[in-house]
Design a protein around this motif. Structure first.
Motif, PDB file in Angstrom:
ATOM      1  N   SER A 137       0.847  -1.193   0.000  1.00  0.00           N
ATOM      2  CA  SER A 137       0.000   0.000   0.000  1.00  0.00           C
ATOM      3  C   SER A 137       0.876   1.233   0.000  1.00  0.00           C
ATOM      4  O   SER A 137       1.764   1.380   0.844  1.00  0.00           O
ATOM      5  N   ASP A 138       0.634   2.135  -0.957  1.00  0.00           N
ATOM      6  CA  ASP A 138       1.398   3.380  -1.018  1.00  0.00           C
ATOM      7  C   ASP A 138       0.584   4.547  -0.449  1.00  0.00           C
ATOM      8  O   ASP A 138       0.785   5.698  -0.810  1.00  0.00           O
ATOM      9  N   THR A 139      -0.339   4.224   0.465  1.00  0.00           N
ATOM     10  CA  THR A 139      -1.180   5.240   1.090  1.00  0.00           C
ATOM     11  C   THR A 139      -0.322   6.274   1.821  1.00  0.00           C
ATOM     12  O   THR A 139       0.647   5.926   2.496  1.00  0.00           O
ATOM     13  N   THR A 140      -0.695   7.545   1.655  1.00  0.00           N
ATOM     14  CA  THR A 140       0.031   8.614   2.335  1.00  0.00           C
ATOM     15  C   THR A 140      -0.376   8.706   3.802  1.00  0.00           C
ATOM     16  O   THR A 140       0.469   8.890   4.687  1.00  0.00           O
ATOM     17  N   ALA A 158      -6.366   5.691  18.949  1.00  0.00           N
ATOM     18  CA  ALA A 158      -6.611   6.103  17.567  1.00  0.00           C
ATOM     19  C   ALA A 158      -5.278   6.545  16.978  1.00  0.00           C
ATOM     20  O   ALA A 158      -4.651   7.479  17.466  1.00  0.00           O
ATOM     21  N   MET A 159      -4.819   5.850  15.952  1.00  0.00           N
ATOM     22  CA  MET A 159      -3.488   6.082  15.409  1.00  0.00           C
ATOM     23  C   MET A 159      -3.571   6.553  13.955  1.00  0.00           C
ATOM     24  O   MET A 159      -4.467   6.156  13.202  1.00  0.00           O
ATOM     25  N   VAL A 160      -2.610   7.375  13.580  1.00  0.00           N
ATOM     26  CA  VAL A 160      -2.467   7.815  12.197  1.00  0.00           C
ATOM     27  C   VAL A 160      -1.031   7.546  11.770  1.00  0.00           C
ATOM     28  O   VAL A 160      -0.084   7.976  12.439  1.00  0.00           O
ATOM     29  N   VAL A 161      -0.869   6.816  10.657  1.00  0.00           N
ATOM     30  CA  VAL A 161       0.452   6.628  10.053  1.00  0.00           C
ATOM     31  C   VAL A 161       0.539   7.561   8.861  1.00  0.00           C
ATOM     32  O   VAL A 161      -0.329   7.552   7.984  1.00  0.00           O
ATOM     33  N   GLN A 162       1.579   8.358   8.828  1.00  0.00           N
ATOM     34  CA  GLN A 162       1.774   9.317   7.737  1.00  0.00           C
ATOM     35  C   GLN A 162       3.127   9.102   7.086  1.00  0.00           C
ATOM     36  O   GLN A 162       4.140   8.985   7.761  1.00  0.00           O
ATOM     37  N   ARG A 163       3.105   9.068   5.768  1.00  0.00           N
ATOM     38  CA  ARG A 163       4.355   8.980   5.018  1.00  0.00           C
ATOM     39  C   ARG A 163       5.012  10.345   5.002  1.00  0.00           C
ATOM     40  O   ARG A 163       4.355  11.372   4.800  1.00  0.00           O
ATOM     41  N   VAL A 164       6.323  10.389   5.221  1.00  0.00           N
ATOM     42  CA  VAL A 164       7.069  11.644   5.195  1.00  0.00           C
ATOM     43  C   VAL A 164       7.911  11.649   3.929  1.00  0.00           C
ATOM     44  O   VAL A 164       8.783  10.787   3.745  1.00  0.00           O
ATOM     45  N   ASP A 168      11.050  16.346  -3.500  1.00  0.00           N
ATOM     46  CA  ASP A 168      10.994  15.610  -4.765  1.00  0.00           C
ATOM     47  C   ASP A 168       9.988  14.466  -4.720  1.00  0.00           C
ATOM     48  O   ASP A 168       9.852  13.727  -5.710  1.00  0.00           O
ATOM     49  N   GLY A 169       9.305  14.303  -3.591  1.00  0.00           N
ATOM     50  CA  GLY A 169       8.326  13.228  -3.459  1.00  0.00           C
ATOM     51  C   GLY A 169       8.923  11.909  -3.029  1.00  0.00           C
ATOM     52  O   GLY A 169       8.197  10.899  -2.965  1.00  0.00           O
ATOM     53  N   ASP A 170      10.214  11.882  -2.738  1.00  0.00           N
ATOM     54  CA  ASP A 170      10.842  10.635  -2.293  1.00  0.00           C
ATOM     55  C   ASP A 170      10.545  10.392  -0.815  1.00  0.00           C
ATOM     56  O   ASP A 170      10.604  11.312   0.007  1.00  0.00           O
TER      57      ASP A 170
END
Length: 408
Positions: A137-140, A158-164, A168-170
């Motif tokens: 899953s590439d969910t942000t 209640a948890m939130v996982v966030q991509r950092v 450049d979007g990497d």
């Protein structure tokens, strides 16, 4: 902290986590950790690089110490999972770790170079069987409910996982931010009027133990007769105002609010949190005086005269009190056990007429400076045994006849 194989293996209980090296992850750790959030930060390969102080304090097995955290190790590696045996709260069982992995495993698999085969080599063997059931899953952002354990009881967050990602979007890492499952309106209602310093003092007694402390008992005199002259709603409002004033007086003096029983209030002033036995005794006396001075305002707001609301005060010293915090699914409070607690209640019952009776054991713990601040002279104070008071109750004569007290 121990160092090996080029990275930090474990942060000790006395140490805070160093901020991550990557500037974006460092900023996230500083921002969310500094704001008091539960925050757990991982690099792009899901290796642990930071766990916030609040999260570590909450999961620690020792009050006032931080839970250990395996920095540099993959979140789901055997090294990380092994901490379940030393954490008191949070992910303390294999089933909880499996549930956690099942929910975020898709994001972990997405970030793992080499796919499923590589991930099987990384994660703890107890998680390997779950890998075939997850999809990359590439969910942000990803919201989920995190299960945990607290002294044998379930707890949920209640948890939130966030991509950092960088400019450049990497992907540079991942951040998990959490809070208790209750909504913010509920949490705000619970914490809004609470004094942070008092909550911190309560936390220090999460593990019960022996602590010398001053004891304050206060009770509304003639409450039964008063309740019959007032409406039920009016009497309830009076009780609520009185309890609020009592709690504020204790909190302002640096004490611990104990149980509210009927119209009575009990509080403790441990030497450990006050700074000394003298300071604890002084705080106890100051709290009693503060509450007494607030009675007039409480009475006036209830449409009563000041003489209509009379409190008895009993102040005592407990050299060997067993003090601890009791937390259930419905409430949390600090309580104490010991003969001196019962003696304090007997002293209070004898303080009829709105008097404040303090034991010799309490007064003589005041040093010269604290006594002078209170306007007292312990070296020239005279005392009366409870059994000799004209107001002595039958229980006082039976249980604590020789306790020496004076009126303050």
């Amino acid at each position: 902290m121990r160092v090996g194989r080029g990275y930090v293996e474990e942060v000790e209980p006395s140490e805070i986590c160093p901020l991550p090296e990557h500037p974006l992850l460092r900023e996230a750790a500083s921002t969310f950790g500094g704001a008091g959030h539960f925050v757990w930060i991982f690099d792009r390969e899901w290796r642990v690089v930071y766990m916030g102080e609040e999260m570590r304090l909450s999961w620690s097995s020792r009050t006032g110490e931080y839970a250990p955290v395996a920095l540099g190790h993959h979140l789901f590696s055997s090294d990380s999972m092994a901490l379940r045996d030393v954490w008191r709260y949070g992910l303390t069982t294999v089933d909880l770790w499996r549930n956690f992995f099942a929910q975020v495993g898709g994001m972990v698999l997405y970030a793992t170079a080499g796919g499923r085969d590589a991930l099987r080599e990384i994660v703890d063997p107890l998680l390997v069987d779950l890998i075939d059931d997850i999809e990359p899953s590439d969910t942000t952002f990803f919201n989920f409910e995190m299960l945990g354990s607290s002294l044998g009881s379930d707890m949920r967050g209640a948890m939130v996982v966030q991509r950092v990602s960088d400019a450049d979007g990497d992907v540079v890492g991942w951040m998990l931010v959490g809070k208790p499952l209750a909504g913010m309106s509920v949490l705000t209602g619970m914490a809004w009027q609470r004094d942070p310093a008092h909550l911190d003092r309560m936390e220090q007694f999460e593990k019960a133990g022996r602590h010398p402390a001053a004891i304050l008992f206060a009770d509304l005199e003639g409450s039964s007769a008063l309740s019959r002259t007032m409406s039920t709603a009016g009497y309830f409002a009076l009780g609520r105002r009185l309890v609020r004033a009592a709690d504020q007086s204790v909190v302002d003096a640096g004490g611990l609010v104990g149980r509210h029983v009927g119209d009575g209030v009990v509080a403790f002033f441990p030497a450990a949190t006050s700074g000394s036995e003298s300071a604890a005794s002084r705080a106890c006396i100051e709290a009693a005086r503060s509450l007494r001075s607030a009675i007039g305002g409480v009475a006036a707001r209830s449409g009563l005269g000041e003489n209509d609301v009379t409190l008895r005060f009993g102040l005592h010293w407990g050299a060997t009190l067993f003090i601890g915090r009791i937390t259930t699914s419905a409430r949390t409070e600090v309580t104490a056990l010991g003969d001196q607690v019962n003696e304090g209640a007997r002293i209070e019952a004898c303080a009829t007429g709105g008097r404040t009776l303090a034991s010799k054991d309490l007064v003589e713990r005041l040093d010269a400076a604290d006594a002078a601040t209170l306007g007292l002279d312990p070296d020239h104070t005279t005392y009366t045994q409870l059994a000799d008071l004209t107001t002595a109750t039958d229980k006082a004569r039976r249980d604590a006849p020789a306790i020496a007290v004076c009126e303050l």
